[in-house]
Design a protein around this motif. Structure first.
Motif, PDB file in Angstrom:
ATOM      1  N   ASP A 400       0.820  -1.212   0.000  1.00 14.72           N
ATOM      2  CA  ASP A 400       0.000   0.000   0.000  1.00 14.72           C
ATOM      3  C   ASP A 400       0.857   1.267   0.000  1.00 14.72           C
ATOM      4  OD1 ASP A 400      -2.252   1.523  -0.083  1.00 14.72           O
ATOM      5  OD2 ASP A 400      -2.726   1.355   2.053  1.00 14.72           O
ATOM      6  N   CYS A 401       1.764   1.344  -0.947  1.00 19.85           N
ATOM      7  CA  CYS A 401       2.607   2.540  -1.047  1.00 19.85           C
ATOM      8  C   CYS A 401       3.070   2.703  -2.491  1.00 19.85           C
ATOM      9  CB  CYS A 401       3.811   2.462  -0.107  1.00 19.85           C
ATOM     10  SG  CYS A 401       4.990   1.177  -0.514  1.00 19.85           S
ATOM     11  N   GLY A 402       3.362   3.950  -2.859  1.00 27.39           N
ATOM     12  CA  GLY A 402       3.854   4.237  -4.188  1.00 27.39           C
ATOM     13  C   GLY A 402       5.289   3.774  -4.358  1.00 27.39           C
ATOM     14  N   ILE A 403       5.613   3.219  -5.525  1.00 24.86           N
ATOM     15  CA  ILE A 403       6.951   2.701  -5.805  1.00 24.86           C
ATOM     16  C   ILE A 403       7.716   3.636  -6.728  1.00 24.86           C
ATOM     17  CG2 ILE A 403       8.258   0.767  -6.733  1.00 24.86           C
ATOM     18  CD1 ILE A 403       6.792   0.168  -4.125  1.00 24.86           C
ATOM     19  N   ASP A 404       7.079   4.052  -7.801  1.00 26.67           N
ATOM     20  CA  ASP A 404       7.775   4.877  -8.791  1.00 26.67           C
ATOM     21  C   ASP A 404       6.728   5.577  -9.644  1.00 26.67           C
ATOM     22  OD1 ASP A 404       9.813   6.032 -10.219  1.00 26.67           O
ATOM     23  OD2 ASP A 404      10.186   4.296 -11.494  1.00 26.67           O
ATOM     24  N   GLU A 405       7.183   6.579 -10.381  1.00 27.16           N
ATOM     25  CA  GLU A 405       6.311   7.298 -11.299  1.00 27.16           C
ATOM     26  C   GLU A 405       7.092   7.596 -12.568  1.00 27.16           C
ATOM     27  OE1 GLU A 405       3.380  11.206 -11.222  1.00 27.16           O
ATOM     28  OE2 GLU A 405       3.838  10.114  -9.380  1.00 27.16           O
ATOM     29  N   VAL A 406       6.513   7.227 -13.705  1.00 24.23           N
ATOM     30  CA  VAL A 406       7.155   7.415 -15.002  1.00 24.23           C
ATOM     31  C   VAL A 406       6.430   8.525 -15.746  1.00 24.23           C
ATOM     32  CG1 VAL A 406       7.746   6.344 -17.205  1.00 24.23           C
ATOM     33  CG2 VAL A 406       7.847   4.996 -15.099  1.00 24.23           C
ATOM     34  N   GLN A 407       7.171   9.561 -16.111  1.00 26.25           N
ATOM     35  CA  GLN A 407       6.594  10.674 -16.852  1.00 26.25           C
ATOM     36  C   GLN A 407       6.514  10.290 -18.322  1.00 26.25           C
ATOM     37  OE1 GLN A 407       5.693  13.564 -15.116  1.00 26.25           O
ATOM     38  NE2 GLN A 407       4.587  14.150 -16.962  1.00 26.25           N
ATOM     39  N   VAL A 408       5.300  10.027 -18.798  1.00 27.08           N
ATOM     40  CA  VAL A 408       5.107   9.587 -20.180  1.00 27.08           C
ATOM     41  C   VAL A 408       5.277  10.749 -21.147  1.00 27.08           C
ATOM     42  CG1 VAL A 408       3.459   8.564 -21.799  1.00 27.08           C
ATOM     43  CG2 VAL A 408       3.612   7.711 -19.453  1.00 27.08           C
ATOM     44  N   CYS A 409       4.718  11.883 -20.796  1.00 29.28           N
ATOM     45  CA  CYS A 409       4.769  13.056 -21.668  1.00 29.28           C
ATOM     46  C   CYS A 409       5.220  14.240 -20.834  1.00 29.28           C
ATOM     47  CB  CYS A 409       3.402  13.316 -22.285  1.00 29.28           C
ATOM     48  SG  CYS A 409       3.340  14.741 -23.373  1.00 29.28           S
ATOM     49  N   GLU A 410       6.291  14.903 -21.229  1.00 32.90           N
ATOM     50  CA  GLU A 410       6.840  16.028 -20.477  1.00 32.90           C
ATOM     51  C   GLU A 410       5.998  17.270 -20.717  1.00 32.90           C
ATOM     52  OE1 GLU A 410       9.096  16.044 -18.270  1.00 32.90           O
ATOM     53  OE2 GLU A 410       9.865  14.012 -18.504  1.00 32.90           O
ATOM     54  N   ARG A 411       5.042  17.462 -19.837  1.00 30.15           N
ATOM     55  CA  ARG A 411       4.189  18.654 -19.919  1.00 30.15           C
ATOM     56  C   ARG A 411       3.926  19.162 -18.523  1.00 30.15           C
ATOM     57  NH1 ARG A 411       1.427  19.591 -24.707  1.00 30.15           N
ATOM     58  NH2 ARG A 411      -0.183  20.728 -23.585  1.00 30.15           N
ATOM     59  N   SER A 412       3.870  20.481 -18.370  1.00 28.59           N
ATOM     60  CA  SER A 412       3.596  21.082 -17.076  1.00 28.59           C
ATOM     61  C   SER A 412       2.109  20.949 -16.758  1.00 28.59           C
ATOM     62  CB  SER A 412       4.003  22.561 -17.064  1.00 28.59           C
ATOM     63  OG  SER A 412       5.379  22.693 -17.345  1.00 28.59           O
ATOM     64  N   HIS A 413       1.816  21.005 -15.455  1.00 28.60           N
ATOM     65  CA  HIS A 413       0.425  20.954 -15.026  1.00 28.60           C
ATOM     66  C   HIS A 413      -0.316  22.189 -15.526  1.00 28.60           C
ATOM     67  CE1 HIS A 413      -3.125  20.598 -12.511  1.00 28.60           C
ATOM     68  NE2 HIS A 413      -2.890  21.802 -12.030  1.00 28.60           N
ATOM     69  N   GLN A 414      -1.469  21.971 -16.159  1.00 25.12           N
ATOM     70  CA  GLN A 414      -2.266  23.074 -16.687  1.00 25.12           C
ATOM     71  C   GLN A 414      -3.585  23.144 -15.929  1.00 25.12           C
ATOM     72  OE1 GLN A 414      -1.173  25.201 -18.957  1.00 25.12           O
ATOM     73  NE2 GLN A 414       0.739  24.097 -19.296  1.00 25.12           N
ATOM     74  N   PRO A 415      -3.941  24.321 -15.386  1.00 25.50           N
ATOM     75  CA  PRO A 415      -5.189  24.413 -14.634  1.00 25.50           C
ATOM     76  C   PRO A 415      -6.431  24.476 -15.499  1.00 25.50           C
ATOM     77  CG  PRO A 415      -4.105  26.553 -14.719  1.00 25.50           C
ATOM     78  CD  PRO A 415      -3.172  25.568 -15.378  1.00 25.50           C
ATOM     79  N   ALA A 416      -6.261  24.653 -16.808  1.00 31.41           N
ATOM     80  CA  ALA A 416      -7.429  24.775 -17.684  1.00 31.41           C
ATOM     81  C   ALA A 416      -8.239  23.487 -17.689  1.00 31.41           C
ATOM     82  CB  ALA A 416      -6.989  25.130 -19.100  1.00 31.41           C
ATOM     83  N   ASP A 417      -9.534  23.632 -17.860  1.00 33.47           N
ATOM     84  CA  ASP A 417     -10.418  22.466 -17.874  1.00 33.47           C
ATOM     85  C   ASP A 417     -10.224  21.629 -19.135  1.00 33.47           C
ATOM     86  OD1 ASP A 417     -13.097  24.359 -16.330  1.00 33.47           O
ATOM     87  OD2 ASP A 417     -11.513  23.132 -15.425  1.00 33.47           O
ATOM     88  N   GLU A 418      -9.781  22.235 -20.224  1.00 34.82           N
ATOM     89  CA  GLU A 418      -9.632  21.520 -21.474  1.00 34.82           C
ATOM     90  C   GLU A 418      -8.387  20.636 -21.444  1.00 34.82           C
ATOM     91  OE1 GLU A 418      -9.270  22.432 -26.276  1.00 34.82           O
ATOM     92  OE2 GLU A 418      -9.435  24.070 -24.824  1.00 34.82           O
ATOM     93  N   ILE A 419      -8.579  19.337 -21.652  1.00 36.15           N
ATOM     94  CA  ILE A 419      -7.469  18.382 -21.668  1.00 36.15           C
ATOM     95  C   ILE A 419      -7.009  18.203 -23.105  1.00 36.15           C
ATOM     96  CG2 ILE A 419      -6.780  16.017 -21.144  1.00 36.15           C
ATOM     97  CD1 ILE A 419      -8.915  15.960 -18.988  1.00 36.15           C
ATOM     98  N   THR A 420      -5.727  18.425 -23.350  1.00 34.51           N
ATOM     99  CA  THR A 420      -5.200  18.351 -24.716  1.00 34.51           C
ATOM    100  C   THR A 420      -4.429  17.066 -24.974  1.00 34.51           C
ATOM    101  OG1 THR A 420      -3.221  19.568 -24.030  1.00 34.51           O
ATOM    102  CG2 THR A 420      -5.080  20.860 -24.882  1.00 34.51           C
TER     103      THR A 420
END
Length: 808
Positions: A400-420
């Motif tokens: 019950d714990c996180g092991i790793d995280e793989v960044q698939v696409c290098e993009r910054s977090h966007q607050p806009a509601d529209e997902i691109t």
């Protein structure tokens, strides 16, 4: 049974008095984490519904007590250093929020006679109010914790829904937001059951979302849905008593204009700050009152200088902010984020020291991309999940714990509601060494759409995935419906809605002139299609000799080595979305979804249908060796609308069915909640993780893992008599606290020597004592010592004279 995947950010956490522990509301429990390591060290268990509030009693750094409130209608008092439940108060109504102002206003050490302790609660009125045009389900009420009862007949405020209560750090004021209003109460100096807190109301033109009180002055800040922050100064001087010991503002008797204050609101001035583009979720004053922290959907923590309005930022946190909590240790604070992470910050530099990572919460995707959200690693018990920040999280279901995280696409977090950009599919090879992802860039006004297939390889040393190959538009401009790996070779297949499938091979599978190529890039080996129909699903048999590809409503069987069509079987009424071989590939399980959903089992030896059901199937899991499989089926809406007198399906919308492939009658069934968007998998028992929790050593060979639509999960033995008989919990495997500070038993009586035990050894006193057992009999951590009934008998035996019996 193993459970996990609870949210860490459903309610604000709380620091211990020494700042070395963080108490987090985690479903029905309170998880205690070390702030120096970010690892869990203890759990408070007892509530039967979600815990909504945790309040640490201020004072000594040695003794550790807290109050918790829950939707189960109870308030509990704990000694969390042991941990042990000290008291239980039953208010019989769900508690959504709780504050105890007198804990903050009273000094830690006082010679005065202790008075009753009062809490102010935000409750849900569960009585029937359907006859009312606008039912008021939220209530602010007062509770005498000492007498364990609500103050009868006293309702401070009723609201359409239960609201979160905020309290000042001095304990003098508390308040709630109610649409476009702030309701603020002043706590009586000497609170008692018959005294009623005085109240004022402040107004705004937009709906308010959050509020915070200044620690020393009569200043209250609130955020609204448009991203504005309003700061009222000198509130309550006309209507609330001024004999509260707070730093005084301007004279309340002086008649003058009140800039920014609406109507006849009781405040001297109101100023507005605006930086956030969307609603404000986080507001908190610094402990000295010089700064105001704010945050929201942008994933940026903004620090406002209260006197000047100047600001600085902690950017690129990567997820919307939910809570900011100060610690009694001025060098620490915490931020809770919407992606189920809590970051421990070093103040005042705001550097992230540690992160407590829970399982990523589900993200909303368009209907065509709803599937493919999970990928399971059979051997390790890991699950790979898509995340909102274009990543794949690896989470250990056993730990019950996180092991790793793989960044698939290098993009910054966007607050806009529209997902691109969307990560639509994740697949892992059977040995866990390869991973494949599919990402889709949404077209803008019908132009610019892009599908990208990526292959990843697991590093032999760092055990992290690194990018191996990127393939743009692998099926021209068509979307990818599924990805599946070969069971024994570095080969994969992708199927496309464009009417074809492709077989890909890693270059180390291709030999040139008798030697292996060192490059690990992937290459297309073969392409296949069937009557130009959309290819909607694909899978390999257990030995890799057969490739099954669904051509919309029929199943095509191929020889993957020669890329030759072998047979065509089946004819369903709706498109097939899932294919899985059961057992040693003698049978094939298919799932059709649409207007006429269907679960079908096909015989590979007879190339015919064995049996089928008209069920809406959400997920399928097949065992590796046995001729059995499990499905997660959604119940019809009519089946879930049952009376509460029938608890079997009460509030449950799905069932897990375990079948033998040759028998249409289920071997076992379980009803579940939140089945929509859920997943199933058979996992090999992780003996290294479970060895210390299973005393008899008879661990099941395979677990069935069920993860629901909220990413909460349970692992159990599907072949046991009852799933609840599986006596496995995570609590025994929690890490030890690594700080050197003393607390609890050791702080009073001194440190005891550690009792070193083997992994499978239980803490008990042997019947044959050693020569000097009194030196070690009371050794060990105080909360792990055996009961006195056990200790005393062994201790007395050690004092008796031993005689050796001689047999003639």
């Amino acid at each position: 049974m193993i459970t996990g995947g609870k949210s860490y950010v459903s309610s604000p956490p709380a620091f211990s008095n020494d700042g070395k522990r963080l108490l987090v509301c985690t479903g029905n429990t309170i998880s205690i984490f070390s702030t120096s390591t970010g690892l869990q060290i203890a759990t408070l268990e007892g509530h039967t519904a979600a815990v909504t509030s945790v309040i640490v009693v201020p004072g000594s750094k040695i003794l550790c007590y807290c109050w918790t409130a829950s939707l189960d209608g109870t308030i509990r008092y704990w000694d969390f250093s042991v941990p042990e439940l000290m008291k239980k108060v039953n208010v019989k109504l769900p508690v959504f929020s709780m504050v105890i102002p007198s804990l903050l206003s009273q000094p830690a050490l006082s010679n005065e006679k202790p008075t009753d302790l009062f809490a102010y609660l935000s409750l849900e009125n569960t009585k029937e109010q359907n006859s009312m045009p606008k039912p008021l389900r939220g209530q602010i009420r007062k509770c005498n914790l000492t007498a364990s009862r609500l103050i009868g007949g006293l309702i401070l405020k009723e609201t359409p829904q239960p609201e979160f209560i905020s309290v000042s750090s001095s304990g003098k004021f508390f308040g709630i937001r109610n649409k476009r209003k702030l309701h603020i109460w002043m706590v009586p100096a000497k609170d008692s059951g018959h005294l009623v807190a005085k109240k004022i109301t402040l107004h705004h033109t937009k709906n308010l979302t959050v509020l915070a009180f200044h620690p020393t002055k009569r200043i209250v800040a609130a955020g609204d849905v448009t991203g504005r922050i309003l700061v009222w100064r000198g509130f309550g001087y006309r209507l609330l008593s001024i004999s509260d010991g707070l730093v005084s503002g301007r004279s309340v008797n002086k008649e003058e204009e009140r800039p920014g204050v609406r109507g006849n609101d009781d405040a001297e001035s109101c100023s507005t700050w605006h930086w956030h583009s969307v609603e404000v979720n986080v507001l908190s004053f610094s402990s000295d009152g010089a700064y105001l922290y704010s945050g929201g959907k942008e994933g940026v923590l903004v620090v406002w200088q209260l006197d000047t309005g100047k600001k600085k930022f902690l950017p690129r946190i990567g997820s919307p902010l939910l809570y900011y909590i100060d610690s009694p240790d001025p060098t620490l604070s915490s931020i809770s984020c919407a992606d189920n992470q809590i970051h421990i910050l070093k103040m005042p530099s705001m550097e992230i020291l540690k992160s407590i990572s829970g399982i990523k919460l589900p993200n909303s995707l368009p209907g065509i991309y709803e599937g493919g959200g999970f990928a399971f690693d059979y051997s390790t018990g890991f699950i790979a999940l898509r995340t909102e920040n274009y990543s794949v999280q690896f989470y250990s279901l056993f730990d019950d714990c996180g092991i790793d995280e793989v960044q698939v696409c290098e993009r910054s977090h966007q607050p806009a509601d529209e997902i691109t950009v969307l990560v639509t599919l994740v697949a892992i090879s059977q040995d866990g060494s390869m991973m494949s992802t599919v990402e889709v860039k949404q077209p803008e006004e019908g132009i610019g759409g892009l599908v990208c297939l990526k292959f990843w390889v697991l590093g032999s040393e760092n055990k992290k995935f690194s990018l191996s190959t990127v393939i743009y538009e692998p099926h021209r401009d068509a979307g990818i419906s599924s990805v599946a790996f070969h069971p024994t070779r570095h080969v994969a297949v992708t199927s496309s809605y464009g009417g074809d499938f492709k077989i890909w091979a890693c270059n180390d599978e291709i030999q040139q002139k008798g030697r292996m190529i060192q490059n690990s890039g992937w290459t297309c080996l073969a392409v296949g299609s069937y009557k130009k129909k959309p290819m909607t699903a694909a899978t390999f048999s257990s030995d890799g000799s057969v490739l099954a590809v669904a051509a919309e409503t029929v199943i095509t069987l191929w020889d993957p080595k020669k890329n030759v069509l072998v047979a065509v079987i089946g004819e369903t009424f709706s498109p097939i979305v899932t294919l899985s071989f059961a057992g040693k590939s003698e049978f094939l399980v298919s799932v059709s979804q649409g207007s006429k959903p269907q679960l079908s089992v096909w015989s590979m030896s007879k190339l015919s249908l064995c049996w089928s059901y008209k069920l809406h199937i959400e997920a399928v899991a097949c065992t590796m060796d046995l001729l059995s499989f499990a499905v997660l089926a959604l119940l019809p809406e009519s089946a879930t609308r049952v009376e509460s007198s029938e608890p079997k399906f009460h509030e449950r919308d799905g069932v897990i069915l375990v079948f033998n492939v040759m028998d249409p009658v289920p071997v076992a069934t379980w009803s579940v909640r939140k089945a929509k968007g859920g997943g199933l998998a058979f996992l090999r028992g992780n003996l290294s993780s479970l060895e210390q929790n299973i005393s008899d050593g008879n661990a099941p060979q395979e677990f069935l893992a069920y993860i629901n639509g909220n990413h909460e999960y349970v692992l159990f033995d599907p072949y046991g008599n009852e799933a609840n008989d599986l006596s496995i919990t995570r609590r025994e495997g929690l890490v030890e606290l690594e700080e050197t500070g003393k607390f609890g038993y050791s702080s009073i009586y001194g440190e005891l020597p550690e009792l070193k035990l083997k992994r499978n050894q239980t803490l008990s006193i042997q019947s044959a004592p050693s020569e000097r057992p009194w030196e070690t009999i009371f050794s060990g951590s105080s909360h792990n010592l055996p009961p006195l009934t056990r200790l005393c008998s062994a201790f007395l035996e050690s004092l008796m004279e031993k005689r050796t019996a001689v047999v003639e």
